[in-house]
Design a protein around this motif. Sequence first.
Motif, PDB file in Angstrom:
ATOM      1  N   ALA A  52       0.810  -1.223   0.000  1.00 16.21           N
ATOM      2  CA  ALA A  52       0.000   0.000   0.000  1.00 16.21           C
ATOM      3  C   ALA A  52       0.847   1.279   0.000  1.00 16.21           C
ATOM      4  CB  ALA A  52      -0.969  -0.004   1.172  1.00 16.21           C
ATOM      5  N   PRO A  53       1.926   1.373   0.804  1.00 16.62           N
ATOM      6  CA  PRO A  53       2.688   2.630   0.812  1.00 16.62           C
ATOM      7  C   PRO A  53       3.264   2.991  -0.566  1.00 16.62           C
ATOM      8  CG  PRO A  53       3.327   1.253   2.676  1.00 16.62           C
ATOM      9  CD  PRO A  53       2.430   0.414   1.806  1.00 16.62           C
ATOM     10  N   LEU A  54       3.481   1.979  -1.397  1.00 14.95           N
ATOM     11  CA  LEU A  54       4.071   2.270  -2.711  1.00 14.95           C
ATOM     12  C   LEU A  54       3.078   2.952  -3.662  1.00 14.95           C
ATOM     13  CD1 LEU A  54       6.229  -0.947  -3.176  1.00 14.95           C
ATOM     14  CD2 LEU A  54       6.982   1.338  -2.533  1.00 14.95           C
ATOM     15  N   HIS A  55       1.789   2.861  -3.333  1.00 12.03           N
ATOM     16  CA  HIS A  55       0.802   3.546  -4.174  1.00 12.03           C
ATOM     17  C   HIS A  55       0.995   5.067  -4.125  1.00 12.03           C
ATOM     18  CE1 HIS A  55      -0.892  -0.420  -3.735  1.00 12.03           C
ATOM     19  NE2 HIS A  55      -1.780  -0.157  -4.667  1.00 12.03           N
ATOM     20  N   ILE A  99      -0.434   1.955 -13.071  1.00 12.51           N
ATOM     21  CA  ILE A  99      -1.136   0.786 -12.518  1.00 12.51           C
ATOM     22  C   ILE A  99      -0.987  -0.392 -13.474  1.00 12.51           C
ATOM     23  CG2 ILE A  99      -3.423  -0.214 -12.040  1.00 12.51           C
ATOM     24  CD1 ILE A  99      -4.274   2.444 -10.815  1.00 12.51           C
ATOM     25  N   GLN A 100      -1.185  -0.118 -14.759  1.00 10.12           N
ATOM     26  CA  GLN A 100      -1.097  -1.222 -15.739  1.00 10.12           C
ATOM     27  C   GLN A 100       0.292  -1.829 -15.774  1.00 10.12           C
ATOM     28  OE1 GLN A 100      -3.062  -0.904 -19.573  1.00 10.12           O
ATOM     29  NE2 GLN A 100      -3.866   1.064 -18.906  1.00 10.12           N
ATOM     30  N   ILE A 101       1.308  -0.975 -15.738  1.00  9.59           N
ATOM     31  CA  ILE A 101       2.685  -1.484 -15.773  1.00  9.59           C
ATOM     32  C   ILE A 101       2.968  -2.308 -14.506  1.00  9.59           C
ATOM     33  CG2 ILE A 101       5.126  -0.782 -15.645  1.00  9.59           C
ATOM     34  CD1 ILE A 101       4.518   1.410 -17.597  1.00  9.59           C
ATOM     35  N   ARG A 111       0.878  -3.821 -12.552  1.00 10.05           N
ATOM     36  CA  ARG A 111       0.123  -5.076 -12.602  1.00 10.05           C
ATOM     37  C   ARG A 111       0.799  -6.087 -13.532  1.00 10.05           C
ATOM     38  NH1 ARG A 111      -5.536  -2.999 -13.159  1.00 10.05           N
ATOM     39  NH2 ARG A 111      -5.912  -2.820 -10.929  1.00 10.05           N
ATOM     40  N   SER A 112       1.172  -5.623 -14.713  1.00  7.00           N
ATOM     41  CA  SER A 112       1.704  -6.595 -15.681  1.00  7.00           C
ATOM     42  C   SER A 112       3.090  -7.077 -15.273  1.00  7.00           C
ATOM     43  CB  SER A 112       1.684  -6.037 -17.099  1.00  7.00           C
ATOM     44  OG  SER A 112       2.658  -5.041 -17.215  1.00  7.00           O
ATOM     45  N   GLU A 113       3.874  -6.235 -14.588  1.00 10.21           N
ATOM     46  CA  GLU A 113       5.214  -6.675 -14.164  1.00 10.21           C
ATOM     47  C   GLU A 113       5.186  -7.372 -12.808  1.00 10.21           C
ATOM     48  OE1 GLU A 113       7.894  -3.348 -14.368  1.00 10.21           O
ATOM     49  OE2 GLU A 113       7.887  -3.360 -16.561  1.00 10.21           O
ATOM     50  N   GLY A 114       4.066  -7.233 -12.093  1.00  9.92           N
ATOM     51  CA  GLY A 114       3.966  -7.853 -10.763  1.00  9.92           C
ATOM     52  C   GLY A 114       4.885  -7.196  -9.748  1.00  9.92           C
ATOM     53  N   SER A 115       5.302  -5.972 -10.022  1.00 12.26           N
ATOM     54  CA  SER A 115       6.141  -5.248  -9.048  1.00 12.26           C
ATOM     55  C   SER A 115       6.072  -3.748  -9.331  1.00 12.26           C
ATOM     56  CB  SER A 115       7.588  -5.731  -9.129  1.00 12.26           C
ATOM     57  OG  SER A 115       8.342  -4.886  -9.967  1.00 12.26           O
ATOM     58  N   PHE A 116       6.481  -2.984  -8.304  1.00  6.92           N
ATOM     59  CA  PHE A 116       6.493  -1.523  -8.426  1.00  6.92           C
ATOM     60  C   PHE A 116       7.821  -1.007  -8.972  1.00  6.92           C
ATOM     61  CE2 PHE A 116       2.825  -1.882  -5.682  1.00  6.92           C
ATOM     62  CZ  PHE A 116       2.077  -0.746  -5.936  1.00  6.92           C
ATOM     63  N   GLU A 117       8.627  -1.930  -9.512  1.00  7.15           N
ATOM     64  CA  GLU A 117       9.981  -1.544  -9.939  1.00  7.15           C
ATOM     65  C   GLU A 117       9.992  -0.354 -10.911  1.00  7.15           C
ATOM     66  OE1 GLU A 117      13.198  -4.272 -11.801  1.00  7.15           O
ATOM     67  OE2 GLU A 117      12.404  -5.170  -9.963  1.00  7.15           O
ATOM     68  N   ALA A 118       9.101  -0.382 -11.892  1.00  5.24           N
ATOM     69  CA  ALA A 118       9.093   0.696 -12.892  1.00  5.24           C
ATOM     70  C   ALA A 118       8.706   2.033 -12.252  1.00  5.24           C
ATOM     71  CB  ALA A 118       8.124   0.355 -14.023  1.00  5.24           C
ATOM     72  N   VAL A 119       7.760   1.976 -11.313  1.00  3.74           N
ATOM     73  CA  VAL A 119       7.350   3.195 -10.606  1.00  3.74           C
ATOM     74  C   VAL A 119       8.533   3.744  -9.816  1.00  3.74           C
ATOM     75  CG1 VAL A 119       5.946   4.035  -8.668  1.00  3.74           C
ATOM     76  CG2 VAL A 119       4.894   2.626 -10.446  1.00  3.74           C
ATOM     77  N   LEU A 120       9.226   2.850  -9.115  1.00  2.32           N
ATOM     78  CA  LEU A 120      10.349   3.299  -8.286  1.00  2.32           C
ATOM     79  C   LEU A 120      11.483   3.856  -9.150  1.00  2.32           C
ATOM     80  CD1 LEU A 120      10.199   0.452  -5.635  1.00  2.32           C
ATOM     81  CD2 LEU A 120       9.590   2.852  -5.284  1.00  2.32           C
TER      82      LEU A 120
END
Length: 265
Positions: A88-91, A194-196, A198-207
């Motif tokens: 949740a904090p990563l949102h 969100i789509q990225i 979800r599809s990668e199964g991680s928040f790596e791209a966001v980070l």
Amino acid sequence: MASVVEPEAIRKCLRRLTLNPQVAVVSSIDSTNDEAKRRIKSGLNGELLILSEIQTRGKGRYNRTWSSPKGGLYLSLVIRPILKAESAPLHGFLCACAVVNALQKMGVDRARLKWPNDVLISQHKVAGILSELVSRSHDDHLVVLGIGINLNTDTSVLPEAIRHSATSVIEHLGNITSPEEMLCEVLTFIDHWIQITRSEGSFEAVLAEWRRMSATLGARIRIDDGTRVHVGTAKELLDDGSLLVETEDGNVTFSMGDVTHLRED
Ligand code: BTN
């Protein structure tokens, strides 16, 4: 001043996205996050987007007040956690990236991030994110993503205590930004991340995006973690969103805290 957002304009924007929230637009409310939580408590089903022209008790992190006069954009988006509830904090990081992306699209090229989720223009705060996890049962979780943007805000009406550290989009662009367009850009980028994720199964791209747009990494900072104040150099954003700081006492990792960027003399 153009600050009321037409629900139909929002629905039109949402039609292109995977987000599918109910939309509520009000002229005044205590806090859009609190209203979202009330609706969750009374059985909200599905996603929700709530916007208000002003907030009478807008909330910031650490129970601070988020001053919410006319001209700003105040919204809460309720979604299911993208991956597990623990993330949740990563949102909040995701929303912060989306706000910077949207600001850049609207012509503000100097927007940067202060850890964890503050959006700055030339070191002055233009937007903040308050992300809250609400759990109705062990497997029924929702995140309330509260976003406040000083859009067409006259900063001279903000409380004196924050006026010197705040800015608004209108101050930088010199002209009014359509709240509909800004909102649509923010939602579009949230949807994109969100789509990225979800599809990668991680928040790596966001980070990775957060690191790219960070004003904190590499900076001398003061960080108040609630028990004491540390001074050091921000070195890394770790994968759980915590901040690694090199201090006089060695490397310290913070999962929460209030950061001030210090000027190098
Ligand atoms: C912060 O920087 O401390 C977070 C500020 C978050 C403000 C937004 S405005 C919409 C939503 N409703 C609230 O009461 N707070 C968030």
